[in-house]
Scaffold this active site. Structure first.
Site, PDB file in Angstrom:
ATOM      1  N   GLU A  99     -13.174 -12.404  -6.488  1.00 18.63           N
ATOM      2  CA  GLU A  99     -11.879 -11.627  -6.857  1.00 18.63           C
ATOM      3  C   GLU A  99     -10.724 -11.647  -5.901  1.00 18.63           C
ATOM      4  O   GLU A  99      -9.460 -11.482  -6.147  1.00 18.63           O
ATOM      5  CB  GLU A  99     -12.264  -9.915  -6.415  1.00 18.63           C
ATOM      6  CG  GLU A  99     -13.344  -9.506  -7.585  1.00 18.63           C
ATOM      7  CD  GLU A  99     -14.651  -9.486  -6.811  1.00 18.63           C
ATOM      8  OE1 GLU A  99     -15.584  -9.150  -7.407  1.00 18.63           O
ATOM      9  OE2 GLU A  99     -14.623 -10.014  -5.575  1.00 18.63           O
TER      10      GLU A  99
ATOM     11  N   LYS B  66     -15.976  -9.868   7.156  1.00 13.99           N
ATOM     12  CA  LYS B  66     -15.012 -10.635   6.667  1.00 13.99           C
ATOM     13  C   LYS B  66     -15.440 -12.044   6.171  1.00 13.99           C
ATOM     14  O   LYS B  66     -14.904 -12.579   5.149  1.00 13.99           O
ATOM     15  CB  LYS B  66     -13.672 -10.903   7.780  1.00 13.99           C
ATOM     16  CG  LYS B  66     -12.903  -9.544   8.168  1.00 13.99           C
ATOM     17  CD  LYS B  66     -12.091  -9.173   7.074  1.00 13.99           C
ATOM     18  CE  LYS B  66     -11.215  -7.948   7.501  1.00 13.99           C
ATOM     19  NZ  LYS B  66     -10.278  -7.538   6.399  1.00 13.99           N
TER      20      LYS B  66
ATOM     21  N   GLU C 276       0.880  -1.273   0.010  1.00 21.06           N
ATOM     22  CA  GLU C 276      -0.006  -0.055   0.121  1.00 21.06           C
ATOM     23  C   GLU C 276       0.906   1.337  -0.014  1.00 21.06           C
ATOM     24  O   GLU C 276       0.436   2.046  -0.731  1.00 21.06           O
ATOM     25  CB  GLU C 276      -1.013  -0.113   1.239  1.00 21.06           C
ATOM     26  CG  GLU C 276      -2.236   0.843   1.377  1.00 21.06           C
ATOM     27  CD  GLU C 276      -2.984   0.825   2.065  1.00 21.06           C
ATOM     28  OE1 GLU C 276      -4.262   0.394   2.060  1.00 21.06           O
ATOM     29  OE2 GLU C 276      -2.735   0.998   3.376  1.00 21.06           O
TER      30      GLU C 276
ATOM     31  N   SER D  67      -7.309   1.594  -2.757  1.00 17.82           N
ATOM     32  CA  SER D  67      -6.168   0.839  -2.895  1.00 17.82           C
ATOM     33  C   SER D  67      -6.435  -0.286  -3.343  1.00 17.82           C
ATOM     34  O   SER D  67      -7.502  -0.792  -3.082  1.00 17.82           O
ATOM     35  CB  SER D  67      -5.228   0.832  -1.566  1.00 17.82           C
ATOM     36  OG  SER D  67      -4.608  -0.161  -1.721  1.00 17.82           O
TER      37      SER D  67
ATOM     38  N   GLU E 179     -16.329 -11.023   2.582  1.00 16.12           N
ATOM     39  CA  GLU E 179     -14.986 -10.666   1.887  1.00 16.12           C
ATOM     40  C   GLU E 179     -14.477 -12.055   1.416  1.00 16.12           C
ATOM     41  O   GLU E 179     -14.017 -12.025   0.409  1.00 16.12           O
ATOM     42  CB  GLU E 179     -14.202  -9.930   2.722  1.00 16.12           C
ATOM     43  CG  GLU E 179     -12.936  -9.546   2.019  1.00 16.12           C
ATOM     44  CD  GLU E 179     -11.778  -9.014   3.032  1.00 16.12           C
ATOM     45  OE1 GLU E 179     -11.226  -7.980   2.523  1.00 16.12           O
ATOM     46  OE2 GLU E 179     -11.575  -9.255   4.227  1.00 16.12           O
TER      47      GLU E 179
ATOM     48  N   GLU F 117       2.316   1.677  -3.344  1.00 14.87           N
ATOM     49  CA  GLU F 117       1.242   2.140  -4.255  1.00 14.87           C
ATOM     50  C   GLU F 117       1.001   3.652  -4.247  1.00 14.87           C
ATOM     51  O   GLU F 117       0.647   4.262  -5.010  1.00 14.87           O
ATOM     52  CB  GLU F 117      -0.129   1.091  -4.154  1.00 14.87           C
ATOM     53  CG  GLU F 117      -1.128   1.807  -4.915  1.00 14.87           C
ATOM     54  CD  GLU F 117      -2.507   1.166  -4.680  1.00 14.87           C
ATOM     55  OE1 GLU F 117      -3.510   1.169  -5.271  1.00 14.87           O
ATOM     56  OE2 GLU F 117      -2.573   0.212  -3.598  1.00 14.87           O
TER      57      GLU F 117
ATOM     58  N   CYS G  92     -11.370  -1.977  14.077  1.00 15.25           N
ATOM     59  CA  CYS G  92     -11.821  -3.144  14.056  1.00 15.25           C
ATOM     60  C   CYS G  92     -11.791  -3.733  15.498  1.00 15.25           C
ATOM     61  O   CYS G  92     -12.757  -4.640  15.975  1.00 15.25           O
ATOM     62  CB  CYS G  92     -10.615  -4.025  13.821  1.00 15.25           C
ATOM     63  SG  CYS G  92     -10.373  -3.702  12.071  1.00 15.25           S
TER      64      CYS G  92
ATOM     65  N   CYS H 299      -8.445  -1.882   3.805  1.00 17.16           N
ATOM     66  CA  CYS H 299      -8.511  -3.095   4.675  1.00 17.16           C
ATOM     67  C   CYS H 299      -9.970  -3.621   5.214  1.00 17.16           C
ATOM     68  O   CYS H 299      -9.816  -4.755   5.745  1.00 17.16           O
ATOM     69  CB  CYS H 299      -7.902  -2.597   5.833  1.00 17.16           C
ATOM     70  SG  CYS H 299      -5.902  -2.262   5.330  1.00 17.16           S
TER      71      CYS H 299
END
Length: 582
Positions: free
Chosen positions: A368, A360, A281, A321, A363, A284, A505, A301
């Site tokens: 992907e 999550k 990251e 990102s 996710e 990037e 989190c 994230c």
């Protein structure tokens, strides 16, 4: 200075600022008034009538919405008040599924605790007709069971006020009132972001995560599977609460020990994946700044935030990102780098992530996020689900000796552990970006400017000749405010961190439940975050680019950050999502 109001509650003289409610004043006087619909800073509607008090008015009044007045005399414990509370509680129970032993919230249910506190034994005084609802369990993250709903509307307030999503709300009237999605659709067909803040707000078992413990037990029992586990940073700052330990107790070593005793073949740490995320990251971000890429770059994230952006702020998708989240990066490396190192067929490896987050679960199922026909992560369990497994296995968690995570993908720095709190990803990135861009070593690694629990924080960080304008938002309602200002041209930034849940989190939808009463006494997002900062301070290495196992990964396998192989395994893309589908 606020005007102070003097009043008397149950004979105790109290002095509080004007605007304080009777409920809050009573708390200051050491008097606990029962509540059910009340949730500090989220839901103050006086609906359940369990907090009624006597102020000498013609009727009992709800303390949670009643402001104090000069010389007010309040009684909270008369026979009439106790009977009114009992009646209100028993009326709720008369339309409630009372299968407590099989309920996800058994022994952690506020309704159950109220029955104990108020001496309600069976709730059969008003027995009669009951509404019956189908359980909505089609979402991969969240189960809704309206048979256990008490119509407190705390979930509605969390979804609307905290998250600005608003996919649930009350429909119909009177006895037929229920909390539903529009047109009676299941959550899976709505623009729910799977964050689980509704679960964290719910006082009963009407909302809970989709249980994945059986799937994990089955993996552990399969001799053909090599099962690897990885816990997120925030888990170590909260898991102890499930075993009676004080909020904010760090249990990193006990966590590793417990996972090993559950039978996992390898116990790695998502903190390692967080260090890897910073390398990708940060590189990037530097590339976008130097090469005229899309700015501001926004962190990726938090899967709740990602789905929120894909649904409500599609025009910001190019700003995200392309980095996978830390546990997905770790999963990809486990099924490639680790498999190659150990000579294991990656198709026999199962990766289990222990996350503070219900999103999550969604996710991990995204197409992907995988390669070569494999998902990077096979199963996700929450902090609560891990506690359930530890208890089921008969492990004495409190008395476990501390153990280390397994090497190779278990070594981490202080920068990675603070990923679990709002501002932590930003701070970790700044520690690395500063040294990479300037070639100089930081004298002080703490970036206090990006810490704190304000909904939106801004800072201008001097990095060599560049003034880096950054912002941090937590809770998607705050993210929406920030993005609206950028859309309107009022704000300009280089880098933004967004966490889908308030506080990050540490207060994710899969963390130990904090009751309404406990929320009046303390702020979990502050206490749990402090634990992560303590672990960061105690680490020998505190910058992600100093992690020797990350250096070895690039030297032996990936080549360089943002290189071809890294992009293939560690980066992803996003999709535009409809607000609802049917």
């Amino acid at each position: 200075m606020d005007q102070l109001i003097k009043l008397t509650i149950d004979g105790v003289s109290v002095e509080v600022p004007a605007g304080t409610t009777v409920l809050e004043a009573a708390k200051k006087a050491g008097i606990n008034i029962p509540t059910l619909c009340y949730l500090k800073d989220i839901n103050q509607i006086g609906a359940c009538r369990l907090c009624v008090v006597d102020t000498g008015a013609r009727a009992l009044q709800a303390a949670c919405v009643l402001p104090v007045a000069p010389n007010m005399v309040v009684k909270t414990n008369t026979p009439a008040i106790r009977e009114a509370r009992k009646i209100n509680l028993e009326l709720l129970l008369s339309n409630h599924d009372k299968k407590c032993l099989s309920c996800a919230r058994n022994q952690k249910c506020e309704l159950q605790q109220l029955c104990f506190d108020l001496g309600v034994e069976d709730g059969e005084r008003f027995a009669g007709s009951m509404n019956k609802y189908d359980v909505d369990d089609l979402s991969v993250s969240i189960v809704r069971d309206n048979n256990k709903c008490v119509l407190c509307r705390r979930c509605v307030a969390a979804c609307n006020k905290t998250q600005a999503v608003g996919v649930i709300g009350p429909v119909n009237r009177g006895f037929n009132t229920s909390i539903e999605s529009p047109w009676g659709m299941p959550l899976v067909d709505m623009s729910c972001i799977n964050c689980g803040q509704c679960i964290a707000a719910c006082p009963t078992g009407a909302l809970h995560e989709k249980d994945s413990t059986k799937a994990v037990w089955d993996l552990l029992a399969d001799p053909a599977k090599h099962v690897v586990v990885q816990p997120a940073p925030a888990v170590r700052a909260a898991l102890g609460e499930e075993f009676g330990m004080e909020m904010g107790t760090l249990v990193t070593g006990k966590l590793a020990a417990a996972l090993r005793r559950l039978g996992f073949d390898k116990v790695f740490d998502t903190d390692w994946g967080a260090d890897l995320t910073i390398m990708e990251e940060g590189t990037e971000l530097i590339g976008r700044i130097k090469n005229g890429g899309t700015l501001p770059m926004i962190t990726s994230c938090s899967p709740g935030w990602i789905k929120f952006c894909e649904t409500y702020y599609k025009d910001f998708i190019p700003n995200l990102s392309s980095c996978k989240s830390p546990h997905e990066m770790s999963g990809a490396m486990i099924k490639s780098y680790y498999a190659e190192k150990m000579g294991i067929d990656p198709k026999t490896i199962a990766v289990v992530s222990v996350m503070p987050c219900t999103a999550k679960k969604f996710e991990a199922k995204r197409p992907e996020l995988g390669h070569d026909g494999m998902q990077d992560v096979d199963e996700v369990i929450t902090t609560r689900e891990l506690a359930k497994m530890i208890k089921e296995a008969g492990i004495d968690f409190v008395n476990l000796p501390d153990e280390d995570f397994d090497p190779l993908l278990g070594e981490s720095t202080g920068a990675s552990v603070i990923f679990g709190t709002t501002g932590g990803v930003m701070e970790a990135a700044l520690r690395t970006a500063y040294e990479v861009l300037t070639g100089s070593e930081l004298e002080k690694v703490e970036f206090e400017q990006v810490r704190g629990i304000e909904g939106v924080k801004e800072a201008a960080i001097q990095v060599g000749d560049l003034t880096l304008n950054v912002a941090i938002a937590h809770g998607t309602a705050n993210a929406a405010k920030l993005l609206d200002e950028i859309r309107a041209g009022k704000k300009t930034y280089h880098f933004i961190e967004v966490m889908g849940c308030p506080g990050g989190c540490v207060t994710g939808g899969g963390q130990p439940i904090v009751s309404a009463r406990k929320r009046m006494e303390c702020d979990a997002k502050v206490i749990r975050a402090a634990a992560l900062y303590r672990e960061d301070e105690g680490k020998a290495l505190r910058k992600s680019h100093e992690n020797p196992s990350i250096k070895a990964l690039y030297a032996d396998y990936l080549g360089e950050p943002n290189g071809h192989k890294a992009h293939e395994l560690l980066h992803t893309h996003y999709v535009e999502r409809p607000k609802y589908s049917k």
